[in-house]
Scaffold this motif. Sequence first.
Motif, PDB file in Angstrom:
ATOM      1  N   ASN A   1       0.928  -1.240  -0.027  1.00 22.58           N
ATOM      2  CA  ASN A   1       0.241  -0.025  -0.026  1.00 22.58           C
ATOM      3  C   ASN A   1       0.892   1.206   0.043  1.00 22.58           C
ATOM      4  O   ASN A   1       1.990   1.292   0.507  1.00 22.58           O
ATOM      5  CB  ASN A   1      -0.820   0.035   1.258  1.00 22.58           C
TER       6      ASN A   1
ATOM      7  N   ALA B   1      -6.189  -4.582   8.454  1.00 23.08           N
ATOM      8  CA  ALA B   1      -6.000  -4.132   6.926  1.00 23.08           C
ATOM      9  C   ALA B   1      -5.560  -5.366   6.198  1.00 23.08           C
ATOM     10  O   ALA B   1      -5.058  -5.305   4.961  1.00 23.08           O
ATOM     11  CB  ALA B   1      -4.948  -3.117   6.996  1.00 23.08           C
TER      12      ALA B   1
ATOM     13  N   THR C   1      -6.766  -5.183   2.719  1.00 23.70           N
ATOM     14  CA  THR C   1      -6.511  -3.699   1.887  1.00 23.70           C
ATOM     15  C   THR C   1      -5.301  -3.887   1.047  1.00 23.70           C
ATOM     16  O   THR C   1      -4.110  -4.008   1.945  1.00 23.70           O
ATOM     17  CB  THR C   1      -6.125  -2.841   2.855  1.00 23.70           C
TER      18      THR C   1
END
Length: 237
Positions: free
Chosen positions: A172, A221, A224
């Motif tokens: 990310n 997360a 994600t």
Amino acid sequence: MSDFNAKKVLVLGGSRGIGAAIVRRFANEGAAVTFTYAGSKDAADALATEASATAIRSDAADRDSVIAVVRDQGALDVLVVNAGTLIIGDPLELDADAVDRMIDVNVRAPYHAAVEAARHMPEGGRIIVIGSVNGDRMPFAGGAAYALTKSALQGMSRGLARDFGAKGITVNVIQPGPTATDMNPEDGPMSDFMHSFMAIKRHGRPEEIAGLAAYLAGPEAGYTTGALHTIDGGFGA
């Protein structure tokens, strides 16, 4: 707060500003933290003592040095790449070598660090790269080369997220807006200009960026990845 006890974290570019806040956040939550620095030895030594962390001198523009630092850590749970440099100016006048060095630090280092970390990361590993809202928006002249480097991270993270997804590793990008650091002080000469088109008319705090990094590194997360997480006070809204 997440629990990073027994987690191994490496922060590339961790002696000052956002990087130092990230080091403190992970250390305060129980992680074993190592961070790199380039020229700020006094700041790095003080932070290492404060956070019970390990500081390593490394030039992010040196690909072999970056790879060696990551490789020598063994199996990391979290890699945060915060090392970055900023050059602003008329592209017709900027020194070409300085621009190439910025590309080395801001683009090549994150790529090679992420690839090396993924070789040994366990399932559930996290790779987080600190980009910039300028990857989405460059509202003033002179920022083309810098914006180029931050836009490159967007494509890199999306591609590596797919490459490493089968290994259970997420990738990310955090995209801060104006953040109060030595490089961009809240009372600096461009502050009023930047605040004029922000929804929240202040600089961000490094601790706010560190909080987002901790979330992305935590268990909530896990779904994600390949995403751009903008935290900019509405700079790009």
